[in-house]
Design a protein around this motif. Structure first.
Motif, PDB file in Angstrom:
ATOM      1  N   MET A 194      38.245  47.202  35.786  1.00  0.00           N
ATOM      2  CA  MET A 194      38.074  48.484  35.106  1.00  0.00           C
ATOM      3  C   MET A 194      38.429  48.397  33.627  1.00  0.00           C
ATOM      4  O   MET A 194      37.620  48.738  32.767  1.00  0.00           O
TER       5      MET A 194
ATOM      6  N   ASN B 135      44.221  55.211  33.934  1.00  0.00           N
ATOM      7  CA  ASN B 135      42.966  55.183  34.701  1.00  0.00           C
ATOM      8  C   ASN B 135      43.256  55.217  36.205  1.00  0.00           C
ATOM      9  O   ASN B 135      42.406  54.855  37.012  1.00  0.00           O
ATOM     10  N   THR B 136      44.446  55.669  36.568  1.00  0.00           N
ATOM     11  CA  THR B 136      44.785  55.667  37.995  1.00  0.00           C
ATOM     12  C   THR B 136      43.702  56.350  38.834  1.00  0.00           C
ATOM     13  O   THR B 136      43.098  57.335  38.411  1.00  0.00           O
TER      14      THR B 136
ATOM     15  N   ILE C 181      33.475  48.963  46.787  1.00  0.00           N
ATOM     16  CA  ILE C 181      34.691  49.349  46.051  1.00  0.00           C
ATOM     17  C   ILE C 181      35.759  48.273  46.241  1.00  0.00           C
ATOM     18  O   ILE C 181      36.517  47.949  45.331  1.00  0.00           O
TER      19      ILE C 181
ATOM     20  N   VAL D 251      47.422  47.400  37.694  1.00  0.00           N
ATOM     21  CA  VAL D 251      47.327  47.601  39.144  1.00  0.00           C
ATOM     22  C   VAL D 251      47.719  49.021  39.574  1.00  0.00           C
ATOM     23  O   VAL D 251      48.492  49.691  38.904  1.00  0.00           O
TER      24      VAL D 251
ATOM     25  N   GLY E 283      41.298  43.912  33.868  1.00  0.00           N
ATOM     26  CA  GLY E 283      40.618  43.611  35.134  1.00  0.00           C
ATOM     27  C   GLY E 283      39.243  44.242  35.162  1.00  0.00           C
ATOM     28  O   GLY E 283      38.635  44.520  34.119  1.00  0.00           O
TER      29      GLY E 283
ATOM     30  N   GLN F 278      42.177  36.487  32.660  1.00  0.00           N
ATOM     31  CA  GLN F 278      41.569  37.817  32.814  1.00  0.00           C
ATOM     32  C   GLN F 278      40.898  38.237  31.507  1.00  0.00           C
ATOM     33  O   GLN F 278      39.813  38.797  31.513  1.00  0.00           O
TER      34      GLN F 278
ATOM     35  N   GLN G 227      44.599  44.247  26.149  1.00  0.00           N
ATOM     36  CA  GLN G 227      45.810  43.493  26.484  1.00  0.00           C
ATOM     37  C   GLN G 227      45.851  43.192  27.972  1.00  0.00           C
ATOM     38  O   GLN G 227      45.504  44.046  28.791  1.00  0.00           O
TER      39      GLN G 227
ATOM     40  N   ALA H 212      45.099  50.395  32.546  1.00  0.00           N
ATOM     41  CA  ALA H 212      44.276  50.177  33.750  1.00  0.00           C
ATOM     42  C   ALA H 212      44.851  48.965  34.464  1.00  0.00           C
ATOM     43  O   ALA H 212      44.134  48.028  34.784  1.00  0.00           O
TER      44      ALA H 212
ATOM     45  N   ILE I 128      41.356  48.158  47.586  1.00  0.00           N
ATOM     46  CA  ILE I 128      41.474  49.366  46.754  1.00  0.00           C
ATOM     47  C   ILE I 128      41.387  50.601  47.643  1.00  0.00           C
ATOM     48  O   ILE I 128      42.172  51.541  47.501  1.00  0.00           O
TER      49      ILE I 128
END
Ligand code: NAI
Length: 687
Positions: A316, A415-416, A531, A389, A314, A340, A334, A387, A535
């Motif tokens: 990020m 990457n939370t 942002i 959801v 996505g 995407q 992946q 990265a 989110i």
């Protein structure tokens, strides 16, 4: 005795003076280096060689003045004296009876370039990593070792001022086009190029008639007014005086050498003792400190990573994958959806075209990035970064599936935006290898990456991750795993207060303007829209209840997301985005979409937002989310853009007087309620 400058005379009678500053990885123009240069110049004046060639015996020429020394000088008078001293030295080099050449490779910045400009000629190595310029405005000052005069004299006022006002650094060929250097040559042929130039002995480069025109006294005030207007678009003169003083310096003195030199000494010594320059220099050093953490601070700084596997393509994941590929890593990307992946690859191509100039480099980066819908790269990767959801359950389910396929020595990263690592590592067979690599959006612009340590994370993995971030050309900030980590955690109360103000009926534009006036690069309402409100909602629900003063999710935010008003990406958030006319161009225009009440602009707007941020910063420090107050300041400035000229939240508190700031917070608590209740960390701060 020579400590820093090493001399040899060749068989043509030319003196080669090579700088290798002792005890330092960089060459800087500190007092010792300058004094030794002055002694060398004494000798050269007494017995002039055929020519003087200044070069570096390190990789890189000279990175500028020694900021530690300049910062240490306590008063403007001493600084002005020091500057005048350097002027005299550089004037003597320029007035030598023999020609002089500066051989430039790697970097040539600030004072380094000012010294080079005092030479008759300059030759730059044709290295891709060469950069030269006069970036002093970034430190809240402008060139003061004769640079304003010599740049104007050689390039003409407009080109010189553009160079100094933007602080941009130029690669070799561009520097040649701009007139900063006379020749560009392959690194190994620099010496031969110097001989060639000295034999040819062309006239030293000076600005032509047309380039000198703007310095004409009749035109200068008009040009200066235009420059001031342009500069004001990027910086507020009240916060960043240097660019405006530089324009004024030129408006008053044009291209008159002695007057420009005297004015440099006066203006820059005053700027250097002002708050803005002191704070910007402080941040410059903090940036170096973060880079140092990435270099291992003496502990190796090895990441051992060649292949990165990113899961989730996505906004990020896709951009992180592209950034890693352009930084030289092999990357597999992946995602569940081919669409995407297609979008991510298209964005990657755009990034490569923008960042890498030549076709070969673009093709190589492209070759390093492979879309990998089946996840074949998993089993080979040195680092696997998820990265997907922002949902703890989804992330845990993903880890369950992939852990058996990882290599034994592979690092696993998330990457939370703020889910504590301990919640994600539940169920992992080897929780010690999980860590957070929290990139910010947009990946290509945001320098900071939080490297998150969970309760079980191994130190070796942390060190490797810090080094990896450094290899990406990013600034790594080690933080402890806690909700929202550092940056989102301190940002959250600030954003929540903005939403609270909106709900009270204060116009969004007034809220944003107040924050911008404080020095934020963008107001909080516009930031939330950028942002994405969905989110923001996810982060508020995760982090809000765990703030030092637990916060509920504002109804207004829920309502916006419920109506699919998700911010800029959906055309409406707290603002509505329409294509409007800006002059002759079409550009998105912001229209308020929340109802406002007339006359509802409270006088303490900015304070309400900023003090909630400060209070949370104090709580983070008390909890040990970051190692110390300086790292906190670095993280908040580089991660949120918090008014750089104020030096960071903890520094801002110290400068404002801790007791006075605490009193103001208590006042806000009385007038606005419990969410301004001072954290007990205030009592622990050093007075
Ligand atoms: P996004 O929704 O744009 O992308 C997520 C991608 O993951 C989608 O393409 C989806 O198809 C894919 N995906 C979902 N489950 C998957 C699975 N099991 N296997 C493979 N792919 C899967 O989300 P975004 O904004 O890129 O965020 C990703 C992560 O980064 C989240 O944890 C978020 O909190 C974090 N983050 C987001 C920031 C932002 O501003 N958007 C900033 C910093 C962190």
């Amino acid at each position: 005795m020579s400590t820093h400058w090493h001399a040899e005379t060749d068989d043509q009678g030319r003196l080669w003076l090579g700088l290798d500053q002792a005890g330092s990885t960089l060459n800087l123009l500190g007092t010792q280096v300058l004094n030794e240069l002055a002694q060398r110049v004494d000798a050269i004046e007494a017995e002039p060689p055929q020519a003087l060639v200044l070069h570096s015996r390190k990789r890189g020429f000279i990175a500028g003045a020694d900021l530690n020394e300049l910062e240490g000088a306590s008063n403007a008078l001493d600084l002005a004296r020091h500057i005048t001293h350097v002027h005299l030295l550089f004037d003597r080099i320029e007035a030598l009876p023999c020609p002089s050449v500066a051989l430039i490779d790697g970097y040539c910045l600030g004072g380094g370039l000012e010294l080079a400009l005092a030479c008759t000629y300059r030759i730059a190595a044709d290295d891709p990593d060469l950069h030269m310029g006069l970036p002093e405005v970034r430190l809240g000052i402008f060139p003061a070792y004769g640079g304003t005069w010599r740049a104007i004299r050689n390039l003409g006022a407009l080109a010189a001022l553009r160079l100094m006002l933007t602080g941009r650094t130029l690669p070799a060929r561009e520097a040649k086009r701009a007139g900063l250097v006379d020749l560009v040559a392959p690194r190994r042929q620099l010496r031969a190029a110097a001989s060639y130039l000295l034999e040819q002995a062309p006239k030293p480069r000076r600005a032509g008639l047309r380039q000198r025109l703007p310095s004409n006294p009749a035109l200068r005030p008009l040009v200066a007014a235009v420059l001031r207007r342009q500069a004001a678009k990027h910086a507020d003169p009240a916060h960043y005086p240097a660019p405006f003083q530089l324009i004024e310096h030129w408006r008053t003195h044009g291209d008159e050498g002695p007057a420009l030199l005297a004015s440099e000494a006066q203006a820059v010594s005053r700027l250097l003792t002002g708050d803005t320059a002191r704070n910007l220099i402080r941040l410059f050093k903090l940036r170096e400190r973060l880079k140092g953490l990435g270099r291992g601070s003496g502990r190796g700084g090895e990441h051992g990573i060649a292949h990165v596997h990113v899961i989730g393509g996505g906004v990020m994941g896709g951009d992180i994958a592209a950034w890693a590929a352009q930084s030289g890593f092999r990357v597999t990307l992946q995602d569940l959806g081919l669409d995407q992946l297609g979008r991510a690859m298209r964005r990657a191509q755009g990034l490569f075209r923008k960042r890498l100039q030549d076709e070969l480099a673009i093709r190589d980066a492209w070759d390093r990035l492979t879309p990998d819908p089946r996840g074949d790269g998993l089993a080979r990767a040195d680092l696997v970064l998820e990265a997907i959801v922002e949902d703890a359950q989804a992330k845990r389910a993903l880890f369950d599936g992939i852990e058996p396929r990882l290599r034994a020595d592979a690092l696993l990263a998330t990457n939370t935006s703020g889910i504590p690592l301990e919640r994600l590592s539940k169920g992992l067979r080897r929780p010690e290898r999980l860590l957070g690599l929290h990139f910010f959006n947009p990946v290509a612009r945001m320098e900071l990456v939080e490297v998150v340590r969970g309760a079980q994370t191994q130190s070796e993995g942390m060190d490797r991750a810090l080094a990896f971030v450094h290899a990406l050309g990013r600034l790594p900030l080690p933080v402890q795993s806690s909700p929202g980590f550092l940056v989102n955690r301190v940002l959250m109360p600030y954003l929540l207060e903005a939403v609270e103000l909106l709900a009270e009926g204060v116009p969004a534009s007034a809220i944003d303007r107040a924050a911008e006036r404080f020095g934020m690069p963008m107001g909080p309402v516009a930031l939330a829209d950028n942002i994405g409100l969905d989110i923001c909602l996810a982060v508020v629900e995760e982090v809000g209840p765990r703030l030092s003063i637990p916060a509920e999710t504002p109804e207004l935010l829920r309502e916006r997301v419920h109506r699919r008003a998700l911010g800029k990406k959906s055309g409406e958030g707290f603002y509505r985005y329409r294509n409007g006319r800006h002059g002759r161009r079409l550009a998105p225009k912001r229209i308020p979409s929340i109802r406002t009440r007339r006359g509802r602009i409270p006088p303490d707007l900015a304070e309400r937002m900023v003090f909630r941020l400060l209070n949370e910063a104090v709580a983070c420090l008390r909890e040990g989310v970051v190692g110390d107050a300086d790292l906190l300041d670095a993280g908040v400035v580089f991660g949120t853009g918090f008014a750089p000229f104020r030096g960071g939240p903890m520094h801002f508190i110290a400068e404002g007087g801790q007791a006075r700031m605490l009193e103001r917070l208590r006042d806000l608590e009385v007038s606005h309620g419990d969410h301004f209740h001072p954290d007990r960390g205030w009592d622990l701060l050093r007075v």
